[in-house]
Design a protein around this motif. Structure first.
Motif, PDB file in Angstrom:
ATOM      1  N   UNK A  45       6.805  27.920  51.988  1.00 13.65           N
ATOM      2  CA  UNK A  45       7.942  27.601  51.150  1.00 13.65           C
ATOM      3  C   UNK A  45       9.085  28.535  51.514  1.00 13.65           C
ATOM      4  N   UNK A  46      10.318  28.032  51.486  1.00 20.38           N
ATOM      5  CA  UNK A  46      11.492  28.795  51.946  1.00 20.38           C
ATOM      6  C   UNK A  46      12.584  28.717  50.879  1.00 20.38           C
ATOM      7  N   UNK A  47      13.178  29.876  50.546  1.00 22.29           N
ATOM      8  CA  UNK A  47      14.293  29.894  49.589  1.00 22.29           C
ATOM      9  C   UNK A  47      15.132  31.136  49.827  1.00 22.29           C
ATOM     10  N   UNK A  48      16.296  31.181  49.186  1.00 16.58           N
ATOM     11  CA  UNK A  48      17.085  32.415  49.246  1.00 16.58           C
ATOM     12  C   UNK A  48      17.071  33.072  47.873  1.00 16.58           C
ATOM     13  N   UNK A  49      16.934  34.411  47.871  1.00 17.90           N
ATOM     14  CA  UNK A  49      17.056  35.161  46.622  1.00 17.90           C
ATOM     15  C   UNK A  49      17.964  36.358  46.880  1.00 17.90           C
ATOM     16  N   UNK A  50      18.964  36.488  46.056  1.00 19.85           N
ATOM     17  CA  UNK A  50      19.955  37.567  46.183  1.00 19.85           C
ATOM     18  C   UNK A  50      20.524  37.644  47.596  1.00 19.85           C
ATOM     19  N   UNK A  51      20.800  36.458  48.166  1.00 22.77           N
ATOM     20  CA  UNK A  51      21.451  36.421  49.472  1.00 22.77           C
ATOM     21  C   UNK A  51      20.553  36.697  50.658  1.00 22.77           C
ATOM     22  N   UNK A  52      19.248  36.708  50.451  1.00 23.57           N
ATOM     23  CA  UNK A  52      18.344  36.970  51.569  1.00 23.57           C
ATOM     24  C   UNK A  52      17.206  35.955  51.577  1.00 23.57           C
ATOM     25  N   UNK A  53      16.670  35.680  52.761  1.00 21.28           N
ATOM     26  CA  UNK A  53      15.601  34.705  52.915  1.00 21.28           C
ATOM     27  C   UNK A  53      14.299  35.216  52.293  1.00 21.28           C
ATOM     28  N   UNK A  54      13.597  34.316  51.616  1.00 27.47           N
ATOM     29  CA  UNK A  54      12.263  34.636  51.078  1.00 27.47           C
ATOM     30  C   UNK A  54      11.331  33.497  51.475  1.00 27.47           C
ATOM     31  N   UNK A  55      10.200  33.848  52.100  1.00 30.10           N
ATOM     32  CA  UNK A  55       9.195  32.836  52.445  1.00 30.10           C
ATOM     33  C   UNK A  55       7.925  33.148  51.666  1.00 30.10           C
ATOM     34  N   UNK A  56       7.257  32.102  51.194  1.00 25.74           N
ATOM     35  CA  UNK A  56       6.069  32.358  50.369  1.00 25.74           C
ATOM     36  C   UNK A  56       5.165  31.134  50.365  1.00 25.74           C
ATOM     37  N   UNK A  57       3.966  31.335  49.875  1.00 23.99           N
ATOM     38  CA  UNK A  57       3.046  30.219  49.637  1.00 23.99           C
ATOM     39  C   UNK A  57       2.012  30.674  48.624  1.00 23.99           C
ATOM     40  N   UNK A  58       1.535  29.718  47.841  1.00 31.26           N
ATOM     41  CA  UNK A  58       0.447  30.007  46.910  1.00 31.26           C
ATOM     42  C   UNK A  58      -0.804  29.270  47.371  1.00 31.26           C
TER      43      UNK A  58
END
Length: 488
Positions: free
Chosen positions: A287-300
């Motif tokens: 999963x890909x998103x931006x938080x506070x202007x920076x890229x965040x990748x994650x998965x559950x």
């Protein structure tokens, strides 16, 4: 972690944090098993479930770089038996479509072949099952999470590499990254002394469950690992595919990394003034998103009694992994603790995420309980109503799920599946032509309605199904079944 374990009623969990190329925290909390009381440590193996999907994507990236396939190859060029719900989709479905949850199928379509575990479905069944589903959206237009298309991706890895998906993951990823206590399937673990066992909460008390049996391959969710080993996996990703003490080796190139972390399927962004997010989507296994202007990748990841989350913020050179061995509460724990850690590195003010998620989960649980309790209260009130049970007795068949039988057992109407033996249990009259089924399998909340269609004589001719609880796991895709009576 200790506060979250207590608040969310979790048996055990482990967390690792990597920052600037180093493991800064790696520790276990709680117990592997409430029966033995043995403590979790950083090497305790948990089922990482759908966090396995990123390993499948990485395996395909390796094969792409070796020139053995292309991301845009048609699936049928590698697996000619593959058949989707119409000819156009079959002919145009490519390898990336297997990984991006944009097939047009509904959420969790076909998962009932593997949930609960113990069914007899094989790869040949999976390859052709999709033709029997009604698409829920146009091809490549909408995100609907699935598992069994990843199983097809695992089959492509096997046919292309000449070794099973499990062997490929073990030899081409675990060995080079020195993930020495990680296994591509439960069956590969010879020494289970440090294996965490799954748990569920029933009436306020934890109960231990059996480990989930392996599927036909583990490409959608079969890996067992620990936070120490996942740290090596995160460090490699944060180094753009490079690994080793001098970063001279690479598992895959930076170009492949970008492809896996590029948005392929757009998702709706949850408005959050705290994180100021503008986009969200799904890459290849991430999963890909931006938080506070920076890229965040994650998965559950989630299997019965096993829940986990992996998160990385590349610009901060930060990675967090949390593995848990308790259903429901494990999700609250991994979300709350991950958010707390990320907030600290992002320089945000403190927020009591444990309390917030605890309140939210409790509210959702109460809402779910209200619905299911009302159903069983109605069943109890309807128990005195005279029902012609013989009108429902018979054998019924669904085109992809196979046969089920409705029969009398000790004066009680009963449901049993021929191909998924754990799907059996008593049926109780609810209303009109519907019955509530209480499965003997209770490792997950999956009790279901059976809705009968009758002929002009009142004899049942077909069955449709749906879950009773609004909180039912999406992998119990009862809504995709359409049984027709086949006995005369």
């Amino acid at each position: 972690m200790e506060d979250a374990i207590s608040k969310f009623h979790v048996a055990g969990a482990a967390i690792a944090i990597v920052k600037d190329g180093k493991i800064v925290h790696s520790k276990g909390y709680g117990v592997k098993s409430i029966n033995t009381g043995e403590k979790v440590n950083e090497h305790t193996q948990f089922a990482i479930a759908s966090n396995s999907k990123a390993f499948t994507a990485a395996a395909l990236a390796i094969l792409v770089e070796e020139g053995k396939l292309s991301w845009n190859d048609k699936v049928i060029d590698h697996v000619p038996e593959f058949k989707m719900y119409n000819d156009y989709v079959t002919q145009n479905f490519n390898i990336q479509d297997l990984l991006t949850h944009r097939s047009g199928l509904g959420l969790g379509a076909g998962d009932l072949m593997f949930f609960p575990d113990g069914s007899d479905f094989k790869m040949k069944d999976i390859l052709t099952v999709f033709q029997y589903f009604e698409p829920q959206s146009a091809f490549r237009t909408k995100f609907d999470y699935d598992n069994i298309l990843y199983v097809i991706a695992g089959e492509i890895i096997a046919r292309t590499s000449g070794m099973t998906w499990e062997q490929f993951i073990q030899q081409r990823i675990f060995v080079p990254l020195e993930m020495d206590n990680s296994y591509a399937s439960l069956g590969m673990i010879k020494n289970t002394a440090n294996l965490a066992l799954p748990h569920d909460e029933a009436k306020g008390k934890l109960k231990q469950l059996n480990s989930f049996n392996d599927m036909v391959n583990g490409a959608a969710g079969g890996i067992y690992s620990n936070v120490d080993d996942i740290s090596q996996w995160m460090l490699m990703h944060l180094n753009k595919g490079k690994y080793g003490s001098d970063l001279k080796k690479h598992l895959f190139t930076e170009e492949s990394q970008r492809e896996m972390w590029r948005i392929h399927t757009v998702l709706e962004v949850s408005p959050s003034p705290r994180y100021n997010s503008h986009f969200a989507g799904y890459g290849l296994g991430w999963g890909v998103e931006d938080i506070k202007g920076t890229l965040c990748v994650s998965h559950t990841g989630g299997l019965p009694g096993m829940l986990s989350k992996t998160t990385m913020i590349p610009d901060l050179n930060l990675g967090v992994v949390i593995l848990t061995n308790t259903a429901e509460g494990g999700a609250g724990l991994f979300e709350a603790v991950t958010q707390t850690v990320l907030d600290s590195y992002l320089g945000l003010d403190k927020l009591n995420w444990v309390e917030r998620y605890s309140t939210m989960l409790q509210g959702m649980q109460n809402q779910s309980d209200d619905v299911t309790n009302k159903v069983w209260e109605t069943v109890k009130k309807s128990s005195k109503q005279k029902v012609s049970t013989q009108d429902y007795v018979g054998v019924y068949e669904d085109r992809w799920f196979g046969k089920v039988e409705i029969f009398m057992k000790d004066k009680q109407l009963w449901f049993k599946s021929y191909r998924s033996p754990k799907l059996n249990g008593p049926m109780y009259f609810y209303k009109a032509n519907s019955f509530a089924i209480k499965w003997e399998y209770q490792n997950m909340n999956a009790d279901a309605f059976a809705l009968f269609t009758l002929d002009e004589e009142g004899k049942a001719q077909g069955i449709k199904m749906k879950g009773i609880s609004p909180g039912i796991d999406f992998s119990f895709d009862f809504q995709d079944l359409n049984f027709k009576r086949i006995d005369k």
